[in-house]
Write a protein that holds these residues in place. Structure first.
Motif, mmCIF file in Angstrom:
data_model
loop_
_atom_site.group_PDB
_atom_site.id
_atom_site.type_symbol
_atom_site.label_atom_id
_atom_site.label_comp_id
_atom_site.label_asym_id
_atom_site.label_seq_id
_atom_site.Cartn_x
_atom_site.Cartn_y
_atom_site.Cartn_z
ATOM 1 N N SER A 125 0.827 -1.205 0.000
ATOM 2 C CA SER A 125 0.000 0.000 0.000
ATOM 3 C C SER A 125 0.861 1.256 0.000
ATOM 4 C CB SER A 125 -0.927 0.004 1.217
ATOM 5 O OG SER A 125 -1.782 -1.111 1.208
ATOM 6 N N PHE A 126 1.955 1.216 0.760
ATOM 7 C CA PHE A 126 2.845 2.378 0.862
ATOM 8 C C PHE A 126 3.437 2.716 -0.502
ATOM 9 C CE2 PHE A 126 6.849 4.539 1.538
ATOM 10 C CZ PHE A 126 6.612 5.378 2.616
ATOM 11 N N ARG A 127 3.849 1.702 -1.235
ATOM 12 C CA ARG A 127 4.439 1.948 -2.553
ATOM 13 C C ARG A 127 3.398 2.526 -3.517
ATOM 14 N NH1 ARG A 127 7.705 -2.313 -6.511
ATOM 15 N NH2 ARG A 127 8.486 -0.722 -7.942
ATOM 16 N N ALA A 128 2.191 1.995 -3.456
ATOM 17 C CA ALA A 128 1.140 2.502 -4.333
ATOM 18 C C ALA A 128 0.794 3.950 -4.018
ATOM 19 C CB ALA A 128 -0.100 1.625 -4.202
ATOM 20 N N GLN A 129 0.829 4.304 -2.730
ATOM 21 C CA GLN A 129 0.448 5.647 -2.304
ATOM 22 C C GLN A 129 1.556 6.669 -2.525
ATOM 23 O OE1 GLN A 129 -0.957 5.780 1.716
ATOM 24 N NE2 GLN A 129 -1.166 8.014 1.763
ATOM 25 N N HIS A 130 2.815 6.262 -2.266
ATOM 26 C CA HIS A 130 3.921 7.221 -2.282
ATOM 27 C C HIS A 130 4.831 7.079 -3.500
ATOM 28 C CE1 HIS A 130 3.081 8.565 1.843
ATOM 29 N NE2 HIS A 130 2.843 7.290 2.122
ATOM 30 N N ASN A 131 4.581 6.053 -4.276
ATOM 31 C CA ASN A 131 5.380 5.813 -5.486
ATOM 32 C C ASN A 131 6.856 5.543 -5.185
ATOM 33 O OD1 ASN A 131 5.399 5.411 -8.288
ATOM 34 N ND2 ASN A 131 6.171 7.481 -8.672
ATOM 35 N N HIS A 132 7.134 5.056 -4.007
ATOM 36 C CA HIS A 132 8.475 4.551 -3.697
ATOM 37 C C HIS A 132 8.348 3.545 -2.550
ATOM 38 C CE1 HIS A 132 9.078 6.809 0.087
ATOM 39 N NE2 HIS A 132 8.481 7.828 -0.535
ATOM 40 N N ARG A 133 9.365 2.751 -2.379
ATOM 41 C CA ARG A 133 9.305 1.674 -1.391
ATOM 42 C C ARG A 133 9.551 2.199 0.030
ATOM 43 N NH1 ARG A 133 12.023 -0.860 -5.799
ATOM 44 N NH2 ARG A 133 10.905 -2.729 -6.527
ATOM 45 N N MET A 134 9.021 1.470 1.006
ATOM 46 C CA MET A 134 9.326 1.778 2.400
ATOM 47 C C MET A 134 10.814 1.595 2.654
ATOM 48 S SD MET A 134 6.355 0.377 4.968
ATOM 49 C CE MET A 134 6.955 -1.290 4.791
ATOM 50 N N ARG A 135 11.352 2.419 3.543
ATOM 51 C CA ARG A 135 12.772 2.357 3.858
ATOM 52 C C ARG A 135 12.979 1.600 5.174
ATOM 53 N NH1 ARG A 135 13.331 8.691 3.889
ATOM 54 N NH2 ARG A 135 11.326 8.237 4.926
ATOM 55 N N VAL A 136 13.965 0.713 5.163
ATOM 56 C CA VAL A 136 14.320 -0.065 6.353
ATOM 57 C C VAL A 136 15.747 0.317 6.744
ATOM 58 C CG1 VAL A 136 14.583 -2.351 7.359
ATOM 59 C CG2 VAL A 136 12.869 -1.965 5.571
#
Length: 325
Positions: A125-136
């Motif tokens: 969902s985060f990628r779809a919303q922000h157009n980039h991957r979550m950061r770890v």
């Protein structure tokens, strides 16, 4: 002069203290003849052993290169820094200190995220919303990749952490972290929680051997002596010595004592005079002494053991198998 047998130990802090105490308990005292600032030392009773004082991470690297024969370091560093670790090094013995867990931690505000499956949903969902991957944020890049892959999590990217990893989400440099923790208090203080199935590795300090070190006959003999001391000390801590003498003592009675109290008869059954020496787990001492007195023993003496050397040494046998004998 023969090539020294090199044992690497942590160079500072509690890990160094615990490593030195571990060897001292086995009558293998470490010392620095040239002074406390020196990074090379010696081991009592073994003139050909050289102690290398290094950081825990450098010990893992030196084990991987075969530059040291044995070293004390955390399993987390072994798994993170040595590719195909199980074939290149062997964890001889977990030492009972340096315990910590490598964990996946997310903001406490993520109330609906409790498992890795939940994290996978959020990551998509985060990628779809922000157009980039979550950061770890993490120092454990390889462990993170392997663990996330095992749970099917792919929508993330790693931000390599060089400082206080637990502060990354609050600083806005990452959405979640993978880090090492002992109590979880620091994570909680930074508003983070560990996922229910987010413990990647339960790490401990280990005595580790390198396959690629120079394992000459002399080196193997030195390893045998070191591991003999360690095994003998460990056996001694498992038991107290119990001595008694009474006419009714026989093999059947000892078999019952073994079954009920975990007793070992290191020297066989009773002598012709009825004298018997037993090794008993400390928690069973009173129960055993009561049992023996009920069957006629007038006096039962108990003493501490320092070392119990057996013919077989499972630690050295394990090393020999790993090295291919």
């Amino acid at each position: 002069m023969s090539t020294p047998f090199v044992v690497a130990v942590p160079s500072k802090g509690r890990l160094q203290e615990n490593a030195e105490a571990f060897f001292a308990q086995a009558n293998l005292t470490l010392s620095k003849p040239r002074g406390s600032r020196e990074y090379r030392g010696t081991m009592s009773c073994l003139a050909n052993v050289e102690i290398a004082y290094l950081s825990a991470s450098e010990i893992a690297a030196q084990l991987a290169r075969g530059a040291v024969h044995m070293g004390i370091t955390g399993e987390d560093l072994i798994r993170e820094n040595i590719h195909n670790a199980d074939k290149r090094v062997m964890l001889i013995e977990s030492l009972g200190f340096g315990s910590a867990n490598v964990v996946v931690a997310v903001p406490q505000a993520w109330i609906d995220v409790r498992t890795m499956a939940d994290l996978d949903d959020v990551a998509t969902s985060f990628r779809a919303q922000h157009n980039h991957r979550m950061r770890v944020a993490t120092k454990y890049i390889n462990l993170t990749r392997n663990f996330f892959a095992s749970h099917g999590v792919v929508d993330y990217r790693i931000v390599e952490s060089a400082g206080a990893t637990e502060g990354a989400p609050a600083a806005g440099t990452a959405e979640l972290i993978v880090d090492i923790t002992t109590t979880g208090a620091t994570l909680a203080a930074n508003g983070l929680k560990v996922l229910d199935d987010g413990v990647m590795l339960r790490s401990h300090a280990n005595l580790v051997a390198s396959r690629d070190a120079d394992w000459s006959d002399s080196a193997r003999e030195t390893a045998r002596v070191i591991l003999d001391h360690i095994a003998a000390s460990a056996r001694a801590r498992k038991y107290k010595e119990v001595r008694t003498r009474f006419a009714a003592c026989n093999d059947a009675l000892l078999a019952e004592a073994h079954s009920r109290f975990g007793v070992v008869s290191p020297f066989g059954g009773p002598t012709s005079s009825g004298m018997v020496t037993l090794h008993c787990p400390p928690t069973q001492l009173y129960a055993l002494s009561s049992f023996l007195r009920d069957y006629g023993a007038e006096t039962v003496s108990i003493a501490s053991l320092e070392y119990v050397f057996d013919r077989d040494n499972p630690l050295f046998a394990k090393l020999q198998t790993f090295l291919g004998q």
